[in-house]
Design an enzyme around this catalytic site. Structure first.
Site, PDB file in Angstrom:
ATOM      1  CG  HIS A   1      47.608  21.816   2.221  1.00 31.60           C
ATOM      2  ND1 HIS A   1      48.565  21.421   1.317  1.00 31.60           N
ATOM      3  CD2 HIS A   1      46.455  21.238   1.816  1.00 31.60           C
ATOM      4  CE1 HIS A   1      48.016  20.664   0.395  1.00 31.60           C
ATOM      5  NE2 HIS A   1      46.731  20.531   0.678  1.00 31.60           N
ATOM      6  CB  CYS A   2      48.868  22.354   9.105  1.00 31.67           C
ATOM      7  SG  CYS A   2      49.128  22.992  10.758  1.00 31.67           S
ATOM      8  N   GLY A   3      51.680  23.930   9.042  1.00 28.05           N
ATOM      9  CA  GLY A   3      53.073  23.889   9.475  1.00 28.05           C
ATOM     10  C   GLY A   3      53.374  22.677  10.339  1.00 28.05           C
TER      11      GLY A   3
ATOM     12  CB  THR B   1      51.368  18.814   7.526  1.00 34.65           C
ATOM     13  OG1 THR B   1      50.235  19.685   7.530  1.00 34.65           O
ATOM     14  CG2 THR B   1      51.033  17.581   6.708  1.00 34.65           C
TER      15      THR B   1
END
Length: 158
Positions: free
Chosen positions: A35-37, A39
């Site tokens: 859930h990361c920018g 990803t």
């Protein structure tokens, strides 16, 4: 034997894997998060793995929840994000810590070998470490470096 090959890590499915299994390969170790920018980099990492796997490249993904709690899920959640959402076929390992007292030995070793700008700490998810066929760490890449920008370094190592 290089110190990297003396380490082990547990796969997402629970098997303990010696890094010596990757001796003779060019290894790209990445701390990941679902859930990361960054990803979407899973797709680029998978692209590199598919393009160069037959020539000896292996990508190893290590989920980490230390940055913004961006990997909160369990093993099944992580597998779904990786395999279903991004088509990841490269080896994924169990959730690890990459900074602090409980840093996984793989990341302790890599951070000591290639300290980076934060003096040995990992800044964020999707920090990448390129390891040569002989097990020697070659280069560290920042989280914002897209996988495609690492291609020249990977080709040089292959």
């Amino acid at each position: 034997m290089m110190p990297f090959y003396q380490l082990t890590a547990t796969r997402l499915q629970g098997q303990l894997i010696p890094m010596a299994d990757y001796a003779g390969k060019v290894v790209l170790v990445v701390n990941t998060a679902s859930h990361c920018g960054f990803t979407p980099q899973y797709a680029g990492l998978e692209g590199l793995y598919k393009k160069y796997g037959a020539r000896g490249l292996v990508v190893l993904g290590f989920p980490c929840n230390q940055f913004g709690k961006q990997e909160p899920g369990n093993t099944d959640d992580i597998a779904q994000t990786c395999h279903i959402n991004y088509g990841v076929s490269f080896p994924m390992f169990g959730k690890v810590e990459v900074n602090g007292a409980d840093t996984h030995p793989v990341f302790q070793y890599l951070k000591n070998a290639l300290p980076g700008v934060l003096g040995g700490r990992i800044k964020w998810n999707f920090t990448k470490f390129l390891i040569g066929r002989d097990g020697k760490p070659l280069r560290r890449f920042a989280p914002m470096t897209p996988p495609e920008k690492m291609e020249a370094a990977i080709l040089a190592a292959l």
